[in-house]
Design a protein around this motif. Structure first.
Motif, PDB file in Angstrom:
ATOM      1  N   VAL A 180       0.780  -0.900  -0.269  1.00  0.00           N
ATOM      2  CA  VAL A 180       0.140   0.251   0.084  1.00  0.00           C
ATOM      3  C   VAL A 180       0.859   1.195  -0.165  1.00  0.00           C
ATOM      4  CG1 VAL A 180      -2.316   1.677   1.238  1.00  0.00           C
ATOM      5  CG2 VAL A 180      -1.708  -1.066   1.298  1.00  0.00           C
ATOM      6  N   LEU A 181       0.885   1.806  -0.731  1.00  0.00           N
ATOM      7  CA  LEU A 181       1.921   3.182  -1.082  1.00  0.00           C
ATOM      8  C   LEU A 181       0.331   4.562  -0.970  1.00  0.00           C
ATOM      9  CD1 LEU A 181       3.808   2.690  -4.697  1.00  0.00           C
ATOM     10  CD2 LEU A 181       4.175   1.967  -1.950  1.00  0.00           C
ATOM     11  N   GLY A 182       0.944   5.496  -0.818  1.00  0.00           N
ATOM     12  CA  GLY A 182      -0.149   6.380  -0.152  1.00  0.00           C
ATOM     13  C   GLY A 182       0.814   8.021   0.688  1.00  0.00           C
ATOM     14  N   GLN A 183      -0.418   8.630   0.020  1.00  0.00           N
ATOM     15  CA  GLN A 183      -0.054   9.832   0.644  1.00  0.00           C
ATOM     16  C   GLN A 183      -0.774  10.480   2.162  1.00  0.00           C
ATOM     17  OE1 GLN A 183       1.623  12.837  -2.172  1.00  0.00           O
ATOM     18  NE2 GLN A 183      -0.359  14.004  -1.879  1.00  0.00           N
ATOM     19  N   ILE A 184      -0.137  11.113   3.009  1.00  0.00           N
ATOM     20  CA  ILE A 184      -0.575  11.972   4.345  1.00  0.00           C
ATOM     21  C   ILE A 184      -1.379  12.901   3.710  1.00  0.00           C
ATOM     22  CG2 ILE A 184      -1.317  12.304   6.421  1.00  0.00           C
ATOM     23  CD1 ILE A 184      -0.424   9.293   7.120  1.00  0.00           C
ATOM     24  N   ILE A 185      -1.797  13.963   4.223  1.00  0.00           N
ATOM     25  CA  ILE A 185      -1.807  15.485   3.618  1.00  0.00           C
ATOM     26  C   ILE A 185      -2.396  16.020   4.912  1.00  0.00           C
ATOM     27  CG2 ILE A 185      -2.931  17.683   2.688  1.00  0.00           C
ATOM     28  CD1 ILE A 185      -3.078  15.673   0.135  1.00  0.00           C
ATOM     29  N   ARG A 186      -2.095  17.212   5.943  1.00  0.00           N
ATOM     30  CA  ARG A 186      -2.006  16.867   7.265  1.00  0.00           C
ATOM     31  C   ARG A 186      -2.080  18.674   7.589  1.00  0.00           C
ATOM     32  NH1 ARG A 186       1.317  13.424   8.335  1.00  0.00           N
ATOM     33  NH2 ARG A 186       0.861  11.724   9.816  1.00  0.00           N
ATOM     34  N   PRO A 187      -3.021  19.532   8.471  1.00  0.00           N
ATOM     35  CA  PRO A 187      -1.847  20.957   8.726  1.00  0.00           C
ATOM     36  C   PRO A 187      -1.295  21.036   9.351  1.00  0.00           C
ATOM     37  CG  PRO A 187      -3.931  19.764   9.839  1.00  0.00           C
ATOM     38  CD  PRO A 187      -3.690  19.006   8.799  1.00  0.00           C
ATOM     39  N   LEU A 188      -0.512  22.139   9.020  1.00  0.00           N
ATOM     40  CA  LEU A 188       0.948  22.461   9.722  1.00  0.00           C
ATOM     41  C   LEU A 188       0.346  22.728  10.829  1.00  0.00           C
ATOM     42  CD1 LEU A 188       2.943  25.576   7.741  1.00  0.00           C
ATOM     43  CD2 LEU A 188       2.888  22.737   7.146  1.00  0.00           C
ATOM     44  N   LYS A 189       0.962  22.775  12.192  1.00  0.00           N
ATOM     45  CA  LYS A 189       0.454  22.681  13.705  1.00  0.00           C
ATOM     46  C   LYS A 189       0.301  24.150  14.140  1.00  0.00           C
ATOM     47  CE  LYS A 189       1.356  21.005  18.102  1.00  0.00           C
ATOM     48  NZ  LYS A 189       2.206  19.863  18.663  1.00  0.00           N
ATOM     49  N   ARG A 190       0.918  25.268  13.727  1.00  0.00           N
ATOM     50  CA  ARG A 190       1.152  25.930  14.172  1.00  0.00           C
ATOM     51  C   ARG A 190       1.618  27.898  12.803  1.00  0.00           C
ATOM     52  NH1 ARG A 190       0.923  28.964  19.168  1.00  0.00           N
ATOM     53  NH2 ARG A 190       1.764  31.057  19.640  1.00  0.00           N
ATOM     54  N   VAL A 191       0.884  28.638  12.765  1.00  0.00           N
ATOM     55  CA  VAL A 191       1.104  29.483  11.490  1.00  0.00           C
ATOM     56  C   VAL A 191       1.128  30.414  12.580  1.00  0.00           C
ATOM     57  CG1 VAL A 191       0.137  30.464   9.818  1.00  0.00           C
ATOM     58  CG2 VAL A 191       0.472  27.400   9.832  1.00  0.00           C
ATOM     59  N   GLY A 192       1.953  32.029  11.833  1.00  0.00           N
ATOM     60  CA  GLY A 192       1.806  32.910  12.469  1.00  0.00           C
ATOM     61  C   GLY A 192       1.237  34.001  11.319  1.00  0.00           C
ATOM     62  N   VAL A 193       0.142  34.676  11.807  1.00  0.00           N
ATOM     63  CA  VAL A 193      -0.112  35.411  10.036  1.00  0.00           C
ATOM     64  C   VAL A 193       0.373  37.485  10.873  1.00  0.00           C
ATOM     65  CG1 VAL A 193      -1.940  36.386   9.101  1.00  0.00           C
ATOM     66  CG2 VAL A 193      -1.992  33.869   9.829  1.00  0.00           C
ATOM     67  N   TYR A 194       0.897  37.757   9.816  1.00  0.00           N
ATOM     68  CA  TYR A 194       1.199  39.245   9.835  1.00  0.00           C
ATOM     69  C   TYR A 194       0.112  39.974   9.737  1.00  0.00           C
ATOM     70  CZ  TYR A 194       4.102  43.372  11.159  1.00  0.00           C
ATOM     71  OH  TYR A 194       4.604  44.518  11.507  1.00  0.00           O
ATOM     72  N   VAL A 195      -0.564  40.904  10.401  1.00  0.00           N
ATOM     73  CA  VAL A 195      -1.064  42.441   9.835  1.00  0.00           C
ATOM     74  C   VAL A 195      -0.452  43.000  10.196  1.00  0.00           C
ATOM     75  CG1 VAL A 195      -3.078  43.267   9.635  1.00  0.00           C
ATOM     76  CG2 VAL A 195      -2.801  41.008  10.294  1.00  0.00           C
ATOM     77  N   PRO A 196      -0.658  44.324   9.406  1.00  0.00           N
ATOM     78  CA  PRO A 196       0.756  45.767   8.874  1.00  0.00           C
ATOM     79  C   PRO A 196      -1.066  46.770  10.204  1.00  0.00           C
ATOM     80  CG  PRO A 196       0.219  44.507   6.843  1.00  0.00           C
ATOM     81  CD  PRO A 196      -0.416  43.892   7.696  1.00  0.00           C
ATOM     82  N   GLY A 197      -0.164  47.055  10.259  1.00  0.00           N
ATOM     83  CA  GLY A 197      -0.780  48.265  11.606  1.00  0.00           C
ATOM     84  C   GLY A 197      -0.980  49.631  11.034  1.00  0.00           C
ATOM     85  N   GLY A 198      -1.233  51.338  11.282  1.00  0.00           N
ATOM     86  CA  GLY A 198      -1.479  51.629  11.047  1.00  0.00           C
ATOM     87  C   GLY A 198      -2.098  52.402   9.533  1.00  0.00           C
TER      88      GLY A 198
END
Lengths: 428, 428
Positions: free
Chosen positions: B106-124
């Motif tokens: 059995v061959l396969g591909q497991i697709i998983r979400p990244l565990k922790r992601v940072g999102v930068y949002v500019p200010g001003g």
């Protein structure tokens, strides 16, 4: 070979980015290739590879000679591997899709192959036919119409026969015997005889890696591979000889390679250590393997299987072998790993050469956020927005509200002018 | 605004990578954040943002105040946009898959979400609620369990109310009022109060961009956006006011932005030029738009539609609008574009804010090899190889042949030892 407790274990390699000199050399080579094209590539090939070439294209005669040299057994094995690798990567393909709605809009995503891709294949002792297969086939399956392969010649202008046969078996129409930073420059900028590509993939020495980094942005590149790892999670059901053999298959690559066994069984730990010593004796590449084991080899004894899995998730190994009872049942708990080999018959070399999945894998812990080389690496997506009249009339004011909240009046105007003309102003 | 012939047209912007000073500043900030954690972030926030913060976490009171400020119309529009963006990105999700064969593998591909992601949002002035939606929603749809948002405060510690409401509407549990290179450092290395992430996405000023480049490798990053483009392919069926309005919606972003109309109709070219002048008059951001049009605005007159498409494919625009008859029929000939807007109702701001596709798009010609931000950017794949006994016995010798051809004896041994023990040696 250290046998240590899980809580004390981490995989720390020395920092090695001290390539100031090489970086300067690469910069100069790239600049000259960009300015002078073929002439510069020809000059560097003479200087670094020791051979004067009129035409970079690999001559037909070399291919014919290679077929005579490799033998039938190799050819048969190679063809079987090609078929397997193609089959696996076909399963990664995705169609373009669309999402029509009741307001008359159609949204979608078009997935297209890249137009032109360059594949670098190392020369000399690191000239691996399997590299040709693993880097070219995903691009072919993606549908890339122009794939150009480069590989450095030896001092007689010759190339590895296995590599040549692999090129031919894959039907590559464009292959050049050039290498080093000058080949990367030719692919990135184009020359009189070699057209510029959109992406460059494939392994190489430090000059190739630095050149790829330098042209990144101008073209896309694959990841720059770091040192390689195998981590084997094993329990008492594992055969210690298999565990040791698989660890050695990683260790023989490179003194920087890491081979790690993580096991809740102290007994297995001892038997693996013993088998490593025995098998090491007979290895042609014993010195490399020994240095690798001395520096980065470990057998980690854990409290239980849970802790073994936690260690593995922390390391995020390039290759992970599960030689435990009911191995399939832990798949869902493996958070980070490039390729997962399940059960006693799934030795790492099965995947390196033959089974079908790619052997270009995220190294040095980057499996936390990176993936094996795959068909997605050779496509690009375009969003499609075909907005309906009704959709615009119903939603136009909302879009204007959002644009104005961001202080972007021209954005709001582009919607307002349509609402005014199309009569939506009164209806919304 | 130039009206020029297709053959003379190319989009050349000045090279702007001259950030030696900024790079040194960023390097120092990152080193200090890595060494001193929260204390360094606190000190830089005091120095650069002018505010002393005990706790980086955005206080609940600010969210409550923001809801009071934004008004119902905004909230309703934002909620509709969220729903649309979520629906579109849901269509990008893919399951893990497997490929069993008759030899027991059995061959396969497991697709998983990244565990922790940072999102930068500019200010001003560049604090855009739409940035929150476009960067966070694909990560949420991918299934990322930990999403942490950072955005710089003003001198009173306050934030853009639209951004705050967007954060709350998306249900983000972790949001900090920090920004600049120090925020990127906190995300990449972690501090006492902010855990390190696997990937950082989102736009920012030059310090943020350089910091993301510097931590790349330690964590994954999204692409570094360059100046933005719109290219409109239009024919006599197009409304010149719509073409001009859409060009201005790009031009008002930035003096480096490029707005280009490509048309086989000389008549339309003149009318678009005229409409641009008229609409420009009334724009609050007139100066920016005028400078953008002066530097990088163009109306390109082509021989015919084919040539117009060829020009567009060469530019590989971030945004492409097709305002031509039977626009859908040319979709298959568009080789390079971030987002394609089809027909007269599909104004660029429809996609910037509302329709569903992402507004984070490949700029500056990188649509040749890059894609809009999408769910795939927040997952990682693992290959799975569960090789069967029969498969190993039947193919073992082939794998050995390939390994030996590459001179990797330990690879061959790992297979041979299994063939010997499992009895395959005699059967194969």
């Amino acid at each position: 070979m250290k046998v240590i407790q899980a809580k004390d274990f981490s995989l720390q390699r020395e920092e090695t980015d001290v390539y100031e000199t090489e970086r300067a050399v690469v910069k100069e080579i790239l600049a000259r290739v960009q300015a002078q094209g073929d002439a510069a590539v020809r000059a560097y090939t003479a200087r670094f590879d020791g051979v004067e070439l009129d035409d970079f294209r690999i001559p037909e005669a070399l291919f014919e000679q290679a077929y005579a040299e490799v033998g039938d057994e190799f050819l048969e094995a190679l063809r079987a591997a090609i078929q397997n690798i193609r089959r696996y990567h076909e399963a990664q393909k995705r169609p373009s899709w669309m999402l029509p709605d009741e307001q008359g809009s159609v949204l979608g995503q078009i997935i297209r192959p890249l137009k032109r891709v360059g594949v670098y294949v190392p020369g000399g002792r690191a000239a691996y036919p399997s590299s040709v297969l693993m880097n070219v086939i995903p691009a072919q399956v993606a549908g890339v119409p122009e794939i150009v392969l480069v590989t450095p010649p030896d001092r007689e202008g010759k190339l590895n026969p296995g590599v040549l046969v692999a090129i031919k078996e894959l039907g590559l129409a464009e292959a050049y015997r050039i290498g080093g930073a000058q080949a990367v420059g030719a692919l990135a900028y184009g020359t009189e005889t070699i057209g510029a590509v959109d992406k460059i993939v494939g392994p190489g020495n430090i000059y190739v890696a630095l050149a790829k980094q330098a042209v990144f942005g101008q073209v896309a590149i694959d990841m720059i591979a770091g040192p390689s790892e195998i981590l084997v999670i094993a329990d008492d059901s594992a055969d210690p000889d298999y565990v040791a053999a698989d660890m050695l298959s990683q260790a023989e690559h490179d003194p920087m390679a890491a081979a790690i066994c993580v096991t809740p069984s102290g007994d297995l730990a001892c038997r693996v250590a013993q088998s490593l010593v025995e098998q090491l004796e007979k290895l042609p590449r014993r010195e490399i393997a020994e240095e690798s084991l001395r520096n980065y080899g470990s057998i980690v004894v854990t409290e239980n299987l849970d802790e073994a899995i936690a260690v593995s998730n922390r390391i995020a190994p390039e290759h992970l072998e599960l030689m435990i009872e009911d191995a399939t049942s832990v798949l869902g708990r493996i958070e980070n790993a490039g390729a997962i080999f399940v059960g006693r018959y799934s030795s790492e070399p099965v995947g390196d050469y033959f089974a079908g999945p790619n052997h270009v894998l995220p190294t040095s812990g980057t499996a936390r956020f990176s993936s094996p080389l795959n068909v997605d690496d050779f496509v690009k997506k375009s969003s499609v927005i075909q907005y309906g009249k009704q959709a615009l009339l119903e939603n136009g004011e909302k879009i204007i509200t959002l644009a104005e909240a961001e202080g972007l009046q021209a954005h709001a105007n582009a919607i307002r002018i349509r609402l005014d003309k199309e009569g939506g102003r009164n209806q919304s």
